[in-house]
Design a protein around this motif. Structure first.
Motif, short mmCIF file in Angstrom:
data_model
loop_
_atom_site.label_atom_id
_atom_site.label_comp_id
_atom_site.label_asym_id
_atom_site.label_seq_id
_atom_site.Cartn_x
_atom_site.Cartn_y
_atom_site.Cartn_z
N UNK A 1 7.81 -26.43 32.80
CA UNK A 1 8.88 -26.52 33.79
C UNK A 1 9.10 -27.96 34.30
N UNK B 1 7.22 -14.47 42.05
CA UNK B 1 6.95 -15.86 41.66
C UNK B 1 7.27 -16.88 42.74
N UNK C 1 14.33 -11.52 32.72
CA UNK C 1 13.12 -12.28 33.00
C UNK C 1 13.34 -13.76 32.69
N UNK D 1 12.94 -17.08 35.02
CA UNK D 1 12.12 -18.23 34.62
C UNK D 1 12.95 -19.51 34.58
N UNK E 1 9.99 -11.77 26.10
CA UNK E 1 10.50 -11.34 27.41
C UNK E 1 11.95 -10.88 27.37
N UNK F 1 9.09 -21.14 25.96
CA UNK F 1 9.23 -21.60 27.34
C UNK F 1 8.74 -23.03 27.45
N UNK F 2 9.58 -23.95 27.90
CA UNK F 2 9.12 -25.32 28.06
C UNK F 2 8.25 -25.45 29.31
#
Lengths: 308, 371
Positions: B184, B42, B10, B14, B6, B181-182
Motif C-alpha cells: 500500500x 480494517x 473486497x 482494499x 478475493x 495486491x501491491x
C-alpha cells in the motif's frame, strides 16, 4: 436589563451589558462576525434568530475557544443561515442533514467543537431521524434548535412544533397534529444535556449554550422564538414586540415550575425554561478511540487482507 | 506484493485503504455490504474511522462532513441507497468536496432483485441529482480493476475536488479472482496541499487553475461552505458575474482534463466493420464474443470503457468512423447506448439488452454480430 430579570436569572448587574456607544468599536461579540460578509442579515427586522446568534457568540467566547477550533454546521431555513455571518469554520448543508454532516466532521476532528444549528422543521421533520440517532450515539455535538413553530423561509407552513389549532398556510383551518416536544424527545433518545429558554431570555441562552458546548456528549438547546412575519400574521398575534412579550409572560423557570403542585403542573401551559435533563454517558468519538486502542493492544496487526 | 483470491467488493475496500481512505460511513444494503464489513474491520487498524449511519442520506452527509474535516471518505451502496444519496451527491458537486461513492448495481427499479446484477444506474450516476453538474464515474470489469479504480476514484476526487462514483455491479462485486495486491505504501496517492495563507485563501477561486486547493476545517482557514451558488470565498450570491465564472470553471475542470480522466482499452482490428463497446461485467461477455468471432474469421474491434462519465466522446467518434456498426451490450434497456448513438453519426448502433438480472450471453452478442 431590569433588576427583576437579573434576579430571576441569578445574574450580576454587569453581566451581559454592552454599552451602546461602544457597540461597533469594542463589542467582543461583534469581533466574531465576518466583516467581509455583506450585512444586513436575511432575517426580517424583529426576528428572534439574531438574538440566538448573539448568545451563541457570547457562549463560545465565554469558554475561551479558538475560532479555528469551532465549526458551525447548519441545515436549510432561516435559522440555518446563521453561520454565514459568523467567523468560524462554517458548513451550510442540505435540509435536515446538519447533524449527519456534523457527525462526519466530528468523527474526522474529535478535537473540534461542533455546533449544529437548525430550525424546528429542519431538526424535527426532515431531520428527525438524524436527531434521535445523534442523541442515541451521544456524539459530541451541540444541537441548537431555534423553535419558531413554523416554516418561515418558505412562507409559513405548519411544522412539527406548530401548536394544535394554530393556523399556518398549509393548515388554513387550524393544525390538527400534536407538536413534538423537542427537549423530551432529545432526553428520551439519549442526549446528555438538554436545556431550553427563549429569545426573551438571552442571558439564559448564553449560559445554557456555554454549558451545552462544554458537555462532552450530545447536547440540545432549544431556543424558543417566534415568527411575526408568517405565524404571527396568520394567527393575528401582533408585532414582534407583542410576540416577544408572550415569551416573557407565557414561560416559567424550571425552579419555579418545580415548586408547583402536581395539579398545577398537570395544567401548566407555560414553556418551562431551564436545564431539563443531564446524564453522564461516554461520548461516541471517545468510545471509538477506546475501540481503536483495544484493537492495537490486542496486537492484531493491520494487514492488507483478512485472508482467513 | 502479495497474490490473493478475493471478491470485487473486497478489492474495492482494499483499494480504498491503499488510496488513503480513512473514513467510511454507510448503511447495509445488498450486494454492497461486504465493503462496509471489511472497512469496519480494517479502518481502526490503520487509524481510520468507521460508522454505520441511520440511512443512506446520513451516510452521504457524513462522508462529506468527514472529508471537510480532512479524512479521505467513502460510502458504498446499491440502487435504492444510491437514489437516497443523490441530493447530497449534488451538494458535494456544488461545494466541491472530494468523496467516493461505490454503487454495486442490482436489479431495479425499486427493491427489484437485490441479489441480481444490473447496469441500470448508468444514467442515474450521471444525472441522478438535480441541476447541471459534472461528475466522474468509473466502472471496473474485474476484481483487479476494482482495486485499481478504487485508487483512481480517490485520486480523481482529490485532484478535481469532485464526488467520484465507482459504479460496479453484483457480478464483479461478488466474483472471486486472484489479484496482485501491491504494497500500500507504493500506491500513488493525491493529497490536499494548500500553500496560500489563511488571509489570502479563497476556497472557490476561479484562477489560477480550475481546481482551487481545498483546505480542511480546523487548520486556520475559516471559510464558508454552502450548497447555494457562492462567490470565490464561499458566500451565497445571486450575482451573475459571480455565478457564471463558477459554472464555467467547474465544467472546465472536468472537460479540460479528459486525457487524464478517460480510462478505456482499445482492441481494434484493421478493416473491422463491426465493433463491440462495453463496460462492467458485460465487458467480460463482450471479450468472449469477440474471441469467438475472430476464431470464425470475422474481424471485430473491441472498446472497453472504464470511465463512463464523462463519456469518451472523441474515442467513440473515432471508433464509429472506422466501422460500420457498434454493438452495445448492456444489462439494462439501453443506457450508455444512448451516448454511443449520439457519437456514432450515421453509423448503426445495435443494442443488445438484458434487464432481468441475468448476464448478457456471448450468444446474444454473436447473434447481433452475425445478422
Amino acid at each position: 436589563m431590569s433588576e427583576h430579570i437579573l434576579s430571576v436569572h441569578d445574574l450580576d448587574v454587569n453581566e451581559g451589558q454592552i454599552p451602546r456607544e461602544d457597540w461597533f468599536e469594542s463589542s467582543d461579540t461583534l469581533q466574531h462576525l465576518r466583516k467581509n460578509k455583506r450585512f444586513p442579515t436575511i432575517w426580517c427586522s424583529g426576528c428572534g434568530i439574531g438574538v440566538v446568534m448573539g448568545s451563541l457568540i457570547r457562549a463560545i467566547e465565554s469558554l475561551g475557544l479558538e475560532n479555528n477550533n469551532v465549526a458551525l454546521v447548519a441545515g436549510i431555513g432561516c435559522t440555518a443561515r446563521m453561520p454565514v455571518y459568523m467567523d468560524y469554520n462554517t458548513l451550510h448543508t442540505t435540509h435536515g442533514r446538519a447533524l449527519a454532516f456534523a457527525t462526519g466532521l466530528k468523527i474526522a476532528r474529535p478535537d473540534m467543537k461542533i455546533i449544529a444549528i437548525m430550525g424546528d422543521g429542519d431538526a424535527m421533520a426532515i431531520g428527525g431521524n438524524h436527531f434521535i440517532h445523534a442523541a442515541r450515539r451521544n456524539i459530541g455535538i451541540t444541537a441548537l434548535v431555534v423553535n419558531n413553530s413554523i416554516y418561515g423561509m418558505t412562507g409559513g407552513q405548519q411544522s412539527p412544533t406548530t401548536p394544535l389549532d394554530m393556523r399556518a398556510t398549509t393548515a388554513p383551518y387550524g393544525n390538527i397534529e400534536p407538536p413534538f416536544p423537542i427537549c423530551d424527545l432529545a432526553s428520551a433518545a439519549g442526549a446528555t444535556y438538554v436545556a431550553r429558554s427563549t429569545v426573551y431570555h438571552p442571558l439564559e441562552l448564553d449560559k445554557y449554550l456555554a454549558q451545552a458546548i462544554s458537555n462532552d456528549g450530545f447536547s440540545l438547546v432549544e431556543a424558543v422564538s417566534y415568527c411575526h412575519t408568517t405565524y404571527g400574521r396568520i394567527n393575528k398575534l401582533g408585532s414582534a414586540a407583542d410576540m416577544m412579550r408572550v415569551l416573557k409572560e407565557n414561560s416559567i423557570s424550571k425552579s419555579a415550575y418545580d415548586k408547583l403542585s402536581d395539579e398545577e403542573r398537570e395544567f401548566n401551559t407555560k414553556t418551562v425554561r431551564g436545564v431539563l435533563h443531564t446524564k453522564k454517558r461516554p461520548e461516541y468519538t471517545k468510545v471509538y478511540g477506546t475501540l481503536v486502542d483495544r484493537v492495537h493492544e490486542e496486537a492484531i496487526k493491520p494487514r492488507n487482507y483478512g485472508g482467513h | 506484493m502479495t497474490i490473493k483470491l478475493m471478491q470485487g467488493n473486497e478489492a474495492i475496500a482494499m483499494g480504498s485503504l491503499a488510496a488513503g481512505c480513512r473514513f467510511y460511513a454507510g448503511y447495509p444494503i445488498t450486494p454492497s455490504t461486504e465493503v462496509a464489513e471489511i472497512m469496519s474491520r480494517e479502518l481502526p487498524r490503520v487509524g481510520g474511522k468507521f460508522i454505520q449511519m441511520e440511512d443512506e442520506i446520513a451516510s452521504m452527509a457524513a462522508i462529506i462532513g468527514g472529508s471537510v474535516g480532512g479524512l479521505k471518505s467513502m460510502t458504498a451502496t446499491s440502487g435504492p441507497g444510491f437514489s437516497l444519496m443523490q441530493e447530497n451527491i449534488g451538494y458535494a458537486a456544488m461545494a466541491e468536496i472530494p468523496c467516493v461513492v461505490v454503487n454495486v448495481q442490482r436489479l431495479g427499479p425499486s427493491t427489484g432483485q437485490p441479489t441480481a446484477a444490473s447496469q441500470g444506474d448508468v444514467m442515474q450516476a450521471r444525472w441522478g441529482t438535480h441541476g447541471d453538474h459534472q461528475i466522474i464515474v468509473l466502472s471496473p470489469i474485474s476484481v483487479a480493476q476494482s482495486f485499481e479504480l478504487a485508487v483512481k476514484a480517490f485520486n480523481f476526487s482529490e485532484k478535481y475536488r469532485t464526488p467520484v462514483i465507482l459504479l460496479t455491479d453484483e457480478i464483479i462485486g461478488h466474483m472471486r479472482e486472484p489479484i496482485e495486491l501491491p504494497d500500500f505504501d507504493t500506491v500513488e496517492k493525491v493529497e490536499r496541499v494548500v500553500t496560500d495563507s489563511p488571509a489570502d485563501y479563497k476556497a472557490f477561486r476561479n484562477e489560477p487553475g480550475d481546481v482551487p486547493p481545498m483546505a480542511s476545517f480546523g487548520l486556520g482557514y475559516r471559510y464558508h461552505i454552502t450548497g447555494l451558488f457562492h462567490d470565490e470565498v464561499g458566500f451565497p450570491t445571486q450575482r451573475l458575474d459571480e455565478i457564471d465564472p463558477w459554472l464555467e470553471r467547474v465544467n472546465r475542470k472536468i472537460e479540460n482534463n479528459t486525457d487524464d480522466i478517460l480510462l478505456y482499452q482499445k482492441d481494434y482490428q484493421p478493416g473491422a466493420r463491426t465493433a463491440i463497446l462495453s463496460y462492467g461485467a458485460t465487458a467480460r461477455t463482450a471479450r468472449h464474443a469477440m474471441k469467438q468471432l475472430r476464431a470464425k474469421g470475422q474481424k471485430v474491434s473491441l472498446f472497453t470503457a472504464q470511465t463512463l462519465w464523462p463519456f469518451p466522446e472523441k474515442a467513440v467518434e473515432e471508433l464509429a468512423d472506422s466501422v460500420e456498426r457498434i454493438i452495445v451490450p448492456e444489462m439494462n434497456m439501453g443506457q450508455l447506448a444512448l451516448e454511443v448513438e449520439r457519437m456514432a453519426g450515421r453509423k448503426k448502433v445495435v443494442r443488445v439488452n438484458r434487464a432481468n438480472g441475468e448476464m448478457v450471453t456471448p450468444d446474444m452478442i454473436l447473434e447481433a454480430a452475425e445478422n
